[in-house]
Design an enzyme around this catalytic site. Sequence first.
Site, PDB file in Angstrom:
ATOM      1  N   GLU A  35       0.848  -1.198   0.000  1.00 49.60           N
ATOM      2  CA  GLU A  35       0.000   0.000   0.000  1.00 49.60           C
ATOM      3  C   GLU A  35       0.879   1.242   0.000  1.00 49.60           C
ATOM      4  O   GLU A  35       1.836   1.325   0.763  1.00 49.60           O
ATOM      5  CB  GLU A  35      -0.927  -0.022   1.230  1.00 49.60           C
ATOM      6  CG  GLU A  35      -1.701   1.250   1.488  1.00 49.60           C
ATOM      7  CD  GLU A  35      -2.552   1.711   0.324  1.00 49.60           C
ATOM      8  OE1 GLU A  35      -2.432   2.896  -0.051  1.00 49.60           O
ATOM      9  OE2 GLU A  35      -3.341   0.908  -0.233  1.00 49.60           O
ATOM     10  N   LYS A  52     -19.781   9.680   5.429  1.00 52.24           N
ATOM     11  CA  LYS A  52     -20.988   9.296   6.193  1.00 52.24           C
ATOM     12  C   LYS A  52     -20.972   9.925   7.583  1.00 52.24           C
ATOM     13  O   LYS A  52     -22.013  10.316   8.109  1.00 52.24           O
ATOM     14  CB  LYS A  52     -21.109   7.762   6.335  1.00 52.24           C
ATOM     15  CG  LYS A  52     -21.233   7.005   5.033  1.00 52.24           C
ATOM     16  CD  LYS A  52     -22.151   7.658   4.037  1.00 52.24           C
ATOM     17  CE  LYS A  52     -21.811   7.357   2.608  1.00 52.24           C
ATOM     18  NZ  LYS A  52     -20.743   8.101   1.982  1.00 52.24           N
ATOM     19  N   ALA A 183     -23.218  10.011  -6.933  1.00 51.21           N
ATOM     20  CA  ALA A 183     -23.266   9.853  -5.473  1.00 51.21           C
ATOM     21  C   ALA A 183     -22.356  10.856  -4.753  1.00 51.21           C
ATOM     22  O   ALA A 183     -22.779  11.506  -3.802  1.00 51.21           O
ATOM     23  CB  ALA A 183     -22.895   8.426  -5.092  1.00 51.21           C
ATOM     24  N   ILE A 184     -21.110  11.024  -5.224  1.00 52.70           N
ATOM     25  CA  ILE A 184     -20.164  11.899  -4.528  1.00 52.70           C
ATOM     26  C   ILE A 184     -20.632  13.351  -4.571  1.00 52.70           C
ATOM     27  O   ILE A 184     -20.708  14.030  -3.553  1.00 52.70           O
ATOM     28  CB  ILE A 184     -18.734  11.755  -5.115  1.00 52.70           C
ATOM     29  CG1 ILE A 184     -18.204  10.334  -4.879  1.00 52.70           C
ATOM     30  CG2 ILE A 184     -17.775  12.767  -4.494  1.00 52.70           C
ATOM     31  CD1 ILE A 184     -16.924   9.997  -5.628  1.00 52.70           C
ATOM     32  N   ALA A 268     -16.921  16.880  -9.043  1.00 53.34           N
ATOM     33  CA  ALA A 268     -17.203  15.448  -8.805  1.00 53.34           C
ATOM     34  C   ALA A 268     -17.684  14.834 -10.119  1.00 53.34           C
ATOM     35  O   ALA A 268     -18.831  14.420 -10.263  1.00 53.34           O
ATOM     36  CB  ALA A 268     -18.261  15.309  -7.717  1.00 53.34           C
ATOM     37  N   GLY A 270     -16.637  12.147 -11.861  1.00 46.79           N
ATOM     38  CA  GLY A 270     -16.246  10.772 -12.165  1.00 46.79           C
ATOM     39  C   GLY A 270     -14.849  10.437 -11.686  1.00 46.79           C
ATOM     40  O   GLY A 270     -14.187  11.243 -11.031  1.00 46.79           O
ATOM     41  N   ALA A 318     -17.431   0.059  -3.043  1.00 48.26           N
ATOM     42  CA  ALA A 318     -16.532  -0.673  -2.138  1.00 48.26           C
ATOM     43  C   ALA A 318     -16.976  -2.116  -1.951  1.00 48.26           C
ATOM     44  O   ALA A 318     -16.156  -3.038  -1.939  1.00 48.26           O
ATOM     45  CB  ALA A 318     -16.484   0.037  -0.789  1.00 48.26           C
ATOM     46  N   HIS A 443     -44.208  -4.921  12.291  1.00 47.28           N
ATOM     47  CA  HIS A 443     -44.908  -3.633  12.389  1.00 47.28           C
ATOM     48  C   HIS A 443     -44.648  -3.016  13.759  1.00 47.28           C
ATOM     49  O   HIS A 443     -44.635  -3.731  14.750  1.00 47.28           O
ATOM     50  CB  HIS A 443     -46.416  -3.880  12.220  1.00 47.28           C
ATOM     51  CG  HIS A 443     -47.249  -2.653  12.470  1.00 47.28           C
ATOM     52  ND1 HIS A 443     -47.409  -1.659  11.530  1.00 47.28           N
ATOM     53  CD2 HIS A 443     -47.959  -2.264  13.565  1.00 47.28           C
ATOM     54  CE1 HIS A 443     -48.184  -0.714  12.041  1.00 47.28           C
ATOM     55  NE2 HIS A 443     -48.527  -1.053  13.270  1.00 47.28           N
TER      56      HIS A 443
END
Length: 464
Positions: A35, A52, A183-184, A268, A270, A318, A443
Amino acid sequence: MASKSFDLIVIGAGPGGYVAAIRAAQLGMSVAIIERENLGGICLNWGCIPTKAMLRSAEVFHLIERAEEFGLKADKPGYDLDGVVKRSRKVAGQLSGGIGHLMKKNKITVFMGEATIPAKGRVSFKTDKGSEELTAKNIVLATGARARELPGLEADGDLVWTYRHALQPKRMPKKLLVIGSGAIGIEFASFYNTLGADTTVVEVMDRILPVEDAEISAFARKQFVKQGMTILEKASVKKLDRAKGKVTAHIESGGKTEKLDFDTVISAVGIVGNTEGLGLEKLGVKIDRTHVLTDEYCRTGVEGLYAIGDVAGAPWLAHKASHEGVMVAELIAGQNPHPVKPESIAGCTYCQPQVASVGYSEAKAKELGYEIKVGRFPFIGNGKAIALGETEGMVKTVFDAKTGELLGAHMVGAEVTELIQGYVVGRTLETTEEDLMNTVFPHPTLSEMMHESVLDAYGRVIHM
C-alpha cells in the site's frame, strides 16, 4: 536484493485488496499486501466512511432545527465545522487502525511503498529506504481510482475542491457550485446545503443521479429544490475564471452560456483508474479508458494476474471490490466461487433523502424486453415513517410479469440505504413476488413499505 516469495501479493489495501488478502490467508496462503498511502484505501480514509460521518452531523443538525415539530426545545442551533471534520477524521482513523490489526491477526505481511510489476509473478516496490522485490504465483491488482479532473476545472484546494478538500474544508462555503450529481457530488451538495451553503448542482445528463430509476431521480430532485438547492440539468461548466476569493463559472445550457459567481467549487465528475506506473502495458494487460479489462472472474488474461474493484471498472462501489476480492482468493485456492453480477449489487447514496437501488430500473427492464409489473408505495402511507417525521419518500419494485422474478427495486427516503438489503437478499435467493407477499414484515417498521410496494405491483396494496 533478497527476493521474498509469497503465494499471493495484493497491490492496494482498500476494501478490495485487504479483503482479498484476508480471505486468501484464511485459505492457508502466505500473503503480502503493498500500500502506498493508507490501509483501508480511499473508502475508509477519504471516501465512504468519513463522508458518512459528516453527513450524520448534517442530519443531526437538520433534526435539531426541526426540534419544535417533535415537541422539543433547542434554541438557536449552530455548528462548529472544525468539530464536524475532527469527528469525521477520528472515525476514519479508528477504522484504518482496525485494518492494521486485521492484517496482523491474519499474519499478512504489509509493505508500504509504490509497486510495479516488472514481470509476470514479480512485484517490486519503492520505499524511502530503496526498493525491494517480491515474487508470487498470483498477483491481485486492487489499486483503485482517483477523482477525474477536467481541463480548466482542475482543483487548486483553495477555490476549486476535490472530495479530499471537501472532507477537510478550509472554510464553510457561502455560495457553492457542485459539478456532477452522481453519489459523490450529491452527497457533498446535501452536506453543505444542510449547513447553510447556497448550493448549485450542475449535471451534464438530462437528470441528476443519472444511474438511478428516472422516477426516483425526479423525486429526489424535488426534495433538493425544496431544501433550497439550485439544480441545472443538461448543463455543463465550460470554464472557471478564478480571482481572489471568487470563481466565475461559465455554465452552458440549452445553447446559452451564463456566468455565475461562487466562492467554492467542488468537482465530482467521475473517476480515473490507477493504472499508471505499474508496468501493465508491457505485461500485455488490456486497458480501456483507464480501467483494466477482465473476464467475469476478474482475470486479466495474463496468467496469475487479477484486477478487482474500481481499477477493474463499474460499478465503482466498495462492496463490489470486497466481494470480488473474496471470489478471486477462492478461485486461486481452487474453489468454484460464483462470479459477481453487477446487477445484483446495490447502490446507496447518503444524501437527504437517501437513495438506494438494486437491479434494473423500469426503463432498463423494458429496454431488455421484459414485460413488467411495477409497484410503488409512499412513505406517507407508513405508520413508522409518520412517527419518525419522515414522510417524504417512496419504494418502487419492478417484476417480470411472466415469472414473478424481482427485476429491480428503487427507493428514496429515510434509511433506505439500510432497507435495500432485503431486496438484495431476495434477488440472490431468486425470489418471486409470491415469496415476498408471503413474508411477514414486522410492524411498525419502514420495511413494511417494501411489502406494500410488492402488493401494489399485483393490485393487492392494503394501505393506499
